[in-house]
Design a protein around this motif. Structure first.
Motif, PDB file in Angstrom:
ATOM      1  N   ARG A  71     -64.417  17.261 -56.716  1.00 45.17           N
ATOM      2  CA  ARG A  71     -65.161  18.356 -56.100  1.00 45.17           C
ATOM      3  C   ARG A  71     -65.940  19.137 -57.162  1.00 45.17           C
ATOM      4  NH1 ARG A  71     -63.922  20.841 -51.286  1.00 45.17           N
ATOM      5  NH2 ARG A  71     -63.622  22.872 -52.273  1.00 45.17           N
ATOM      6  N   VAL A  72     -65.313  19.377 -58.301  1.00 43.52           N
ATOM      7  CA  VAL A  72     -66.002  20.082 -59.389  1.00 43.52           C
ATOM      8  C   VAL A  72     -67.175  19.251 -59.903  1.00 43.52           C
ATOM      9  CG1 VAL A  72     -65.770  20.914 -61.760  1.00 43.52           C
ATOM     10  CG2 VAL A  72     -63.998  21.442 -60.085  1.00 43.52           C
ATOM     11  N   ALA A  73     -66.939  17.953 -60.064  1.00 39.84           N
ATOM     12  CA  ALA A  73     -68.000  17.075 -60.572  1.00 39.84           C
ATOM     13  C   ALA A  73     -69.196  17.040 -59.623  1.00 39.84           C
ATOM     14  CB  ALA A  73     -67.445  15.661 -60.773  1.00 39.84           C
ATOM     15  N   PHE A  74     -68.919  16.976 -58.318  1.00 40.67           N
ATOM     16  CA  PHE A  74     -70.015  16.947 -57.347  1.00 40.67           C
ATOM     17  C   PHE A  74     -70.776  18.271 -57.352  1.00 40.67           C
ATOM     18  CE2 PHE A  74     -71.929  17.619 -53.209  1.00 40.67           C
ATOM     19  CZ  PHE A  74     -72.548  16.401 -52.959  1.00 40.67           C
ATOM     20  N   ALA A  75     -70.037  19.386 -57.382  1.00 36.73           N
ATOM     21  CA  ALA A  75     -70.676  20.705 -57.375  1.00 36.73           C
ATOM     22  C   ALA A  75     -71.544  20.911 -58.624  1.00 36.73           C
ATOM     23  CB  ALA A  75     -69.608  21.801 -57.263  1.00 36.73           C
ATOM     24  N   GLN A 117     -74.823  10.447 -52.973  1.00 43.92           N
ATOM     25  CA  GLN A 117     -73.771   9.741 -53.689  1.00 43.92           C
ATOM     26  C   GLN A 117     -72.593  10.649 -54.057  1.00 43.92           C
ATOM     27  OE1 GLN A 117     -73.855   6.420 -54.084  1.00 43.92           O
ATOM     28  NE2 GLN A 117     -75.827   6.423 -52.999  1.00 43.92           N
ATOM     29  N   ASP A 118     -71.414   9.988 -54.184  1.00 47.83           N
ATOM     30  CA  ASP A 118     -70.185  10.620 -54.727  1.00 47.83           C
ATOM     31  C   ASP A 118     -69.713  11.822 -53.913  1.00 47.83           C
ATOM     32  OD1 ASP A 118     -70.232   8.775 -56.863  1.00 47.83           O
ATOM     33  OD2 ASP A 118     -71.659  10.045 -57.949  1.00 47.83           O
ATOM     34  N   TRP A 119     -69.848  11.753 -52.584  1.00 43.22           N
ATOM     35  CA  TRP A 119     -69.342  12.861 -51.756  1.00 43.22           C
ATOM     36  C   TRP A 119     -67.830  12.948 -51.911  1.00 43.22           C
ATOM     37  CZ3 TRP A 119     -71.491  16.863 -49.415  1.00 43.22           C
ATOM     38  CH2 TRP A 119     -70.707  17.613 -48.538  1.00 43.22           C
ATOM     39  N   PRO A 120     -67.283  14.116 -52.280  1.00 44.69           N
ATOM     40  CA  PRO A 120     -65.841  14.238 -52.531  1.00 44.69           C
ATOM     41  C   PRO A 120     -65.010  14.291 -51.241  1.00 44.69           C
ATOM     42  CG  PRO A 120     -66.928  16.359 -52.839  1.00 44.69           C
ATOM     43  CD  PRO A 120     -68.011  15.363 -52.560  1.00 44.69           C
ATOM     44  N   ALA A 121     -63.843  13.695 -51.297  1.00 49.31           N
ATOM     45  CA  ALA A 121     -62.943  13.704 -50.145  1.00 49.31           C
ATOM     46  C   ALA A 121     -62.374  15.102 -49.913  1.00 49.31           C
ATOM     47  CB  ALA A 121     -61.806  12.716 -50.380  1.00 49.31           C
ATOM     48  N   ASP A 176     -71.674  26.769 -55.971  1.00 47.49           N
ATOM     49  CA  ASP A 176     -71.218  27.757 -56.952  1.00 47.49           C
ATOM     50  C   ASP A 176     -69.798  28.215 -56.651  1.00 47.49           C
ATOM     51  OD1 ASP A 176     -71.788  29.595 -59.211  1.00 47.49           O
ATOM     52  OD2 ASP A 176     -71.521  31.138 -57.685  1.00 47.49           O
ATOM     53  N   ALA A 177     -69.469  28.361 -55.354  1.00 56.56           N
ATOM     54  CA  ALA A 177     -68.128  28.792 -54.964  1.00 56.56           C
ATOM     55  C   ALA A 177     -67.077  27.749 -55.346  1.00 56.56           C
ATOM     56  CB  ALA A 177     -68.083  29.058 -53.461  1.00 56.56           C
ATOM     57  N   VAL A 178     -67.409  26.475 -55.202  1.00 59.84           N
ATOM     58  CA  VAL A 178     -66.483  25.403 -55.595  1.00 59.84           C
ATOM     59  C   VAL A 178     -66.235  25.445 -57.097  1.00 59.84           C
ATOM     60  CG1 VAL A 178     -66.187  22.896 -55.763  1.00 59.84           C
ATOM     61  CG2 VAL A 178     -67.070  23.905 -53.661  1.00 59.84           C
ATOM     62  N   SER A 237     -60.958  24.198 -55.988  1.00 68.92           N
ATOM     63  CA  SER A 237     -60.038  24.541 -54.900  1.00 68.92           C
ATOM     64  C   SER A 237     -60.824  25.039 -53.681  1.00 68.92           C
ATOM     65  CB  SER A 237     -59.048  25.601 -55.367  1.00 68.92           C
ATOM     66  OG  SER A 237     -58.027  25.780 -54.400  1.00 68.92           O
ATOM     67  N   HIS A 238     -60.101  25.546 -52.685  1.00 69.33           N
ATOM     68  CA  HIS A 238     -60.712  25.962 -51.433  1.00 69.33           C
ATOM     69  C   HIS A 238     -61.629  27.175 -51.626  1.00 69.33           C
ATOM     70  CE1 HIS A 238     -58.008  23.166 -49.628  1.00 69.33           C
ATOM     71  NE2 HIS A 238     -56.951  23.836 -50.020  1.00 69.33           N
TER      72      HIS A 238
END
Length: 333
Positions: free
Chosen positions: A126-130, A259-263, A321-323, A329-330
């Motif tokens: 999630r961090v990598a995608f953001a 690409q690379d959408w996080p689960a 930015d929130a991620v 995290s959430h």
């Protein structure tokens, strides 16, 4: 209004002998009204101390209150009754008193938010995608406008959620104050849909289990006819979405993918808000069967204003930015 220490009150009285009320208020960072009250109390009683107040004295000490607050912070899902059993003040108190003490310490009872469980690998993804889709990487609104967000959702005929009501004492089982439920939700439907910036959208009903071939049929009939060159399709990592067969199908149709959408990332997929609003409006019609439910969902989905969709797109830079701020995290989204 903060309480003023008696020693400060004495200093205020001394300063008032040579300075104005406004000057004294500025010096001690209090209001002029407070200074006037202290002056009047001194003139009436010759003292600055507050008179004893009426009312029942507190049963617990400040130290006992702090201990209770620490226990609650260490075990946030414990009820007031459970905390009461492990907390031992000198004077016995009721569970209601426990609730009041916790409220004074800013620990009010709330229904906890339900969020997907995230493991370390998912947090990292999630961090990598953001990061890769942040403003620093050039992902401004103009770029997000090219992305078409899609997803599936299940809709129960009879939804169940906690509802509050006001009722007389002893009337808990009165039919007027009970929430009616149906076993297994009375049936449900599965829907697939997608949205574009500007309000373009589509929704279709899904029958049975969805495999790669069925998913490709949905794309062929509900997405590809409206797809334009330069647009990007977002989809999650469901097996029917990422299979070799579906990947070849999308490549043959020249559909570019995000690409690379996080689960486990519904807070990053803005179509989730569409599902929530659609369900609320559909349930208001009180459908009697799943066919009526489908018609209500379809009507509600297309009735959502275009501006609502545009605002969801405008929130995407803030979501990334929130991620990052939450370290994967959430988020509040």
């Amino acid at each position: 209004m903060p309480k003023i220490h008696p020693e400060t009150k004495v200093l205020i009285i001394k300063r008032l002998k040579t300075r104005s009320t406004a000057d004294v208020a500025d010096t001690f960072n209090v209001s002029q009204r407070q200074v006037q009250r202290i002056k009047k109390t001194f003139e009436d009683t010759g003292d600055v101390f507050d008179k004893p107040r009426s009312g029942r004295p507190r049963k617990t000490t400040a130290r006992e209150d702090r201990l209770l607050a620490r226990k609650s912070k260490a075990s946030p899902f414990s009820t007031a009754a459970e905390l009461h059993e492990t907390w031992s003040p000198e004077v016995p108190v009721s569970t209601r008193t426990v609730c009041r003490i916790l409220s004074r310490n800013g620990l009010r009872g709330r229904i906890s938010a339900q969020k997907p469980a995230l493991n370390k690998r998912q947090l990292k993804n999630r961090v990598a995608f953001a990061k890769a889709h942040s403003l620093l990487k050039g992902w401004m609104l103009e770029k997000w406008k090219k992305v078409n967000f899609s997803d599936e959702s299940s809709v129960e005929l009879h939804h169940s959620c906690r509802k509050y009501c006001r009722r007389p004492t002893g009337a808990r089982m009165d039919p007027r104050f009970t929430q009616k439920t149906v076993k297994f939700g009375g049936g449900k439907i599965m829907v697939w849909g997608y949205i574009q910036y500007g309000g373009v959208r589509e929704i279709c009903r899904m029958e049975g289990n969805i495999n790669s071939l069925k998913y490709q049929e949905i794309l062929a009939t509900s997405y590809i006819p409206n797809h334009k060159r330069g647009q990007i399709l977002q989809q999650d990592g469901a097996p029917s979405h990422t299979s070799i067969s579906t990947s070849k199908f999308l490549k043959a149709k020249k559909i570019k993918m995000l690409q690379d959408w996080p689960a486990q990332s519904p807070d990053m997929n803005i179509i989730e808000h569409m599902w929530g609003r659609m369900k609320e409006e559909a349930w208001k019609t009180k459908p009697k069967n799943i066919d009526e439910l489908w018609e209500a969902c379809k009507t509600a989905f297309f009735a959502i204003p275009d501006d609502f969709i545009n605002k969801l797109y405008e929130s995407l830079p803030n979501r990334m930015d929130a991620v990052l701020q939450a370290h994967g995290s959430h988020t509040r989204y």
